[in-house]
Motif scaffolding. Structure first.
Motif, PDB file in Angstrom:
ATOM      1  N   SER A   1      36.661  43.740  31.761  1.00 51.69           N
ATOM      2  CA  SER A   1      36.658  44.908  32.637  1.00 51.69           C
ATOM      3  C   SER A   1      35.275  45.070  33.263  1.00 51.69           C
ATOM      4  CB  SER A   1      37.015  46.169  31.840  1.00 51.69           C
ATOM      5  OG  SER A   1      38.320  46.072  31.319  1.00 51.69           O
ATOM      6  N   GLY A   2      35.256  45.367  34.564  1.00 48.38           N
ATOM      7  CA  GLY A   2      33.992  45.523  35.261  1.00 48.38           C
ATOM      8  C   GLY A   2      33.397  44.229  35.773  1.00 48.38           C
ATOM      9  N   SER A   3      34.137  43.124  35.627  1.00 42.93           N
ATOM     10  CA  SER A   3      33.609  41.814  36.039  1.00 42.93           C
ATOM     11  C   SER A   3      33.736  41.574  37.543  1.00 42.93           C
ATOM     12  CB  SER A   3      34.323  40.693  35.279  1.00 42.93           C
ATOM     13  OG  SER A   3      35.708  40.689  35.585  1.00 42.93           O
ATOM     14  N   GLY A   4      34.559  42.379  38.217  1.00 41.87           N
ATOM     15  CA  GLY A   4      34.769  42.198  39.649  1.00 41.87           C
ATOM     16  C   GLY A   4      36.150  41.691  40.004  1.00 41.87           C
ATOM     17  N   LYS A   5      37.039  41.549  39.011  1.00 42.87           N
ATOM     18  CA  LYS A   5      38.387  41.024  39.281  1.00 42.87           C
ATOM     19  C   LYS A   5      39.146  41.901  40.275  1.00 42.87           C
ATOM     20  CE  LYS A   5      40.310  40.875  35.231  1.00 42.87           C
ATOM     21  NZ  LYS A   5      39.315  41.701  34.512  1.00 42.87           N
ATOM     22  N   SER A   6      39.147  43.207  40.039  1.00 43.09           N
ATOM     23  CA  SER A   6      39.906  44.104  40.908  1.00 43.09           C
ATOM     24  C   SER A   6      39.340  44.102  42.323  1.00 43.09           C
ATOM     25  CB  SER A   6      39.906  45.527  40.335  1.00 43.09           C
ATOM     26  OG  SER A   6      40.633  45.576  39.129  1.00 43.09           O
ATOM     27  N   THR A   7      38.016  44.044  42.435  1.00 43.03           N
ATOM     28  CA  THR A   7      37.397  43.989  43.763  1.00 43.03           C
ATOM     29  C   THR A   7      37.824  42.734  44.506  1.00 43.03           C
ATOM     30  OG1 THR A   7      35.466  45.239  43.001  1.00 43.03           O
ATOM     31  CG2 THR A   7      35.199  43.935  45.008  1.00 43.03           C
ATOM     32  N   LEU A   8      37.828  41.601  43.814  1.00 39.74           N
ATOM     33  CA  LEU A   8      38.233  40.352  44.446  1.00 39.74           C
ATOM     34  C   LEU A   8      39.714  40.371  44.811  1.00 39.74           C
ATOM     35  CD1 LEU A   8      37.459  37.589  45.474  1.00 39.74           C
ATOM     36  CD2 LEU A   8      37.715  36.675  43.150  1.00 39.74           C
ATOM     37  N   LEU A   9      40.543  40.949  43.940  1.00 36.09           N
ATOM     38  CA  LEU A   9      41.965  41.072  44.254  1.00 36.09           C
ATOM     39  C   LEU A   9      42.183  41.933  45.490  1.00 36.09           C
ATOM     40  CD1 LEU A   9      43.959  41.527  40.922  1.00 36.09           C
ATOM     41  CD2 LEU A   9      43.738  39.482  42.318  1.00 36.09           C
ATOM     42  N   ASN A  10      41.419  43.023  45.603  1.00 39.51           N
ATOM     43  CA  ASN A  10      41.555  43.901  46.766  1.00 39.51           C
ATOM     44  C   ASN A  10      41.189  43.175  48.057  1.00 39.51           C
ATOM     45  OD1 ASN A  10      42.452  46.123  45.338  1.00 39.51           O
ATOM     46  ND2 ASN A  10      40.419  47.010  45.100  1.00 39.51           N
ATOM     47  N   ILE A  11      40.198  42.302  47.983  1.00 30.13           N
ATOM     48  CA  ILE A  11      39.830  41.523  49.165  1.00 30.13           C
ATOM     49  C   ILE A  11      40.912  40.484  49.464  1.00 30.13           C
ATOM     50  CG2 ILE A  11      38.152  39.884  50.106  1.00 30.13           C
ATOM     51  CD1 ILE A  11      35.980  41.435  48.568  1.00 30.13           C
ATOM     52  N   CYS A  12      41.408  39.817  48.427  1.00 35.70           N
ATOM     53  CA  CYS A  12      42.486  38.839  48.618  1.00 35.70           C
ATOM     54  C   CYS A  12      43.744  39.503  49.174  1.00 35.70           C
ATOM     55  CB  CYS A  12      42.809  38.143  47.293  1.00 35.70           C
ATOM     56  SG  CYS A  12      41.533  37.007  46.704  1.00 35.70           S
ATOM     57  N   GLY A  13      43.964  40.762  48.801  1.00 35.26           N
ATOM     58  CA  GLY A  13      45.127  41.503  49.272  1.00 35.26           C
ATOM     59  C   GLY A  13      44.916  42.201  50.596  1.00 35.26           C
ATOM     60  N   LEU A  14      43.777  41.941  51.244  1.00 37.24           N
ATOM     61  CA  LEU A  14      43.442  42.512  52.553  1.00 37.24           C
ATOM     62  C   LEU A  14      43.386  44.034  52.509  1.00 37.24           C
ATOM     63  CD1 LEU A  14      45.615  40.223  54.884  1.00 37.24           C
ATOM     64  CD2 LEU A  14      43.360  39.779  53.901  1.00 37.24           C
ATOM     65  N   ILE A  15      43.071  44.575  51.334  1.00 37.34           N
ATOM     66  CA  ILE A  15      42.905  46.013  51.169  1.00 37.34           C
ATOM     67  C   ILE A  15      41.449  46.404  51.393  1.00 37.34           C
ATOM     68  CG2 ILE A  15      43.074  47.911  49.487  1.00 37.34           C
ATOM     69  CD1 ILE A  15      45.379  46.265  48.194  1.00 37.34           C
ATOM     70  N   ASP A  16      40.548  45.502  51.078  1.00 42.57           N
ATOM     71  CA  ASP A  16      39.117  45.728  51.239  1.00 42.57           C
ATOM     72  C   ASP A  16      38.514  44.531  51.969  1.00 42.57           C
ATOM     73  OD1 ASP A  16      36.694  46.987  51.033  1.00 42.57           O
ATOM     74  OD2 ASP A  16      36.617  46.995  48.839  1.00 42.57           O
ATOM     75  N   LYS A  17      37.308  44.703  52.487  1.00 44.35           N
ATOM     76  CA  LYS A  17      36.618  43.623  53.179  1.00 44.35           C
ATOM     77  C   LYS A  17      35.282  43.342  52.492  1.00 44.35           C
ATOM     78  CE  LYS A  17      38.532  44.272  57.830  1.00 44.35           C
ATOM     79  NZ  LYS A  17      38.203  44.477  59.272  1.00 44.35           N
ATOM     80  N   PRO A  18      34.828  42.092  52.534  1.00 45.30           N
ATOM     81  CA  PRO A  18      33.532  41.771  51.931  1.00 45.30           C
ATOM     82  C   PRO A  18      32.384  42.403  52.705  1.00 45.30           C
ATOM     83  CG  PRO A  18      34.392  39.876  53.108  1.00 45.30           C
ATOM     84  CD  PRO A  18      35.475  40.902  53.117  1.00 45.30           C
ATOM     85  N   SER A  19      31.274  42.616  52.004  1.00 46.15           N
ATOM     86  CA  SER A  19      30.056  43.107  52.662  1.00 46.15           C
ATOM     87  C   SER A  19      29.296  41.971  53.335  1.00 46.15           C
ATOM     88  CB  SER A  19      29.151  43.791  51.632  1.00 46.15           C
ATOM     89  OG  SER A  19      29.824  44.825  50.974  1.00 46.15           O
ATOM     90  N   ALA A  20      29.443  40.771  52.785  1.00 43.33           N
ATOM     91  CA  ALA A  20      28.768  39.593  53.333  1.00 43.33           C
ATOM     92  C   ALA A  20      29.588  38.359  53.004  1.00 43.33           C
ATOM     93  CB  ALA A  20      27.356  39.467  52.771  1.00 43.33           C
ATOM     94  N   GLY A  21      29.338  37.269  53.737  1.00 42.35           N
ATOM     95  CA  GLY A  21      30.094  36.045  53.529  1.00 42.35           C
ATOM     96  C   GLY A  21      31.416  36.082  54.268  1.00 42.35           C
ATOM     97  N   LYS A  22      32.261  35.098  54.005  1.00 43.88           N
ATOM     98  CA  LYS A  22      33.529  34.987  54.715  1.00 43.88           C
ATOM     99  C   LYS A  22      34.709  34.970  53.754  1.00 43.88           C
ATOM    100  CE  LYS A  22      32.006  32.625  58.932  1.00 43.88           C
ATOM    101  NZ  LYS A  22      32.269  31.485  59.848  1.00 43.88           N
ATOM    102  N   PHE A  23      35.816  35.537  54.228  1.00 46.02           N
ATOM    103  CA  PHE A  23      37.083  35.468  53.514  1.00 46.02           C
ATOM    104  C   PHE A  23      38.132  34.940  54.473  1.00 46.02           C
ATOM    105  CE2 PHE A  23      41.239  37.230  52.471  1.00 46.02           C
ATOM    106  CZ  PHE A  23      41.386  36.740  51.195  1.00 46.02           C
TER     107      PHE A  23
END
Length: 222
Positions: free
Chosen positions: A42-64
């Motif tokens: 928990s707190g490792s960033g899994k949910s954040t990465l899932l949200n980006i993969c699910g097009l719910i959130d966008k990265p602050s830097a880099g490319k998706f």
């Protein structure tokens, strides 16, 4: 083709005056039709990465990249359309609509896509058969077990025949026997539909069924 690719992807959140690094320079490639585990405490960033993969959130830097397309400059309206057509979601808490029957919960994504009634009926009944819930189709979610609710969630995620299904701890609320059944069902559906799966999980039985895995800790890939 890769269904998902990230290039030095980072995500920061503002908490007052503080900037919190949720993900730092993540580089992953998930091929089409893959069955992939996303591991980490928990707190490792899994949910954040899932949200980006699910097009719910966008990265602050880099490319998706999703299906080879950089989504960095895609409008919110188009992201909604892509989610509706090409993504399915399975949640730890099921997220079924409580006032709708099992049949209606599964049918709803097809209504959003303006699929005609005859086609919807055929597809939903076939899906109910695949997940073993045909005789429960008139029940409400609170009239079935947790394992059956997750079967409904799996059916709903796959009914639009998406390119990618994102599952967030899909066995966390289930007993051991039921969790094993759900793991086998997800793997069976992955093979039947040739759909990519990304599964955030703490369950070793789930990760052992996956073809590949990525492990996160403190927002960094190990």
């Amino acid at each position: 083709m890769n269904i998902i690719e990230t290039k030095n992807l980072s995500k920061q959140y503002q908490q007052g005056a503080l900037s919190v690094n949720a993900l730092t320079k993540i580089n992953i490639k998930i091929p089409d039709r893959a069955f992939t585990a996303l591991l980490g405490p928990s707190g490792s960033g899994k949910s954040t990465l899932l949200n980006i993969c699910g097009l719910i959130d966008k990265p602050s830097a880099g490319k998706f990249l999703f299906c080879g397309r950089d989504i960095g400059n895609v409008s919110d309206q188009e992201l909604t359309t892509i989610r509706r057509n090409k993504l399915g979601f399975i949640f730890q808490g099921f997220n079924l609509i409580p006032v709708m029957s099992i049949y209606d919960n599964i049918e709803y994504p097809l209504i959003l896509l303006d699929i005609d009634k005859k086609s919807r009926t055929k597809r939903v009944n076939a899906m109910l058969e695949k997940v073993g819930l045909s005789k429960f189709k008139k029940h409400l979610p609170d009239q079935i077990s947790g394992g059956q609710k997750q079967r409904v969630a799996i059916a709903r995620a796959l009914i639009t025949q998406p390119n990618l299904v994102i599952a967030d701890e899909p066995t966390a609320n289930l007993d051991t026997r039921t969790a094993t059944d759900i793991i086998e069902l997800m793997h069976k559906m992955h093979q039947a539909f040739n759909t990519s799966f990304i599964i955030a999980t703490h369950d070793e039985r789930m990760s052992s069924r996956c073809e590949s895995s990525y492990q996160l800790q403190d927002g960094v890939l190990l």
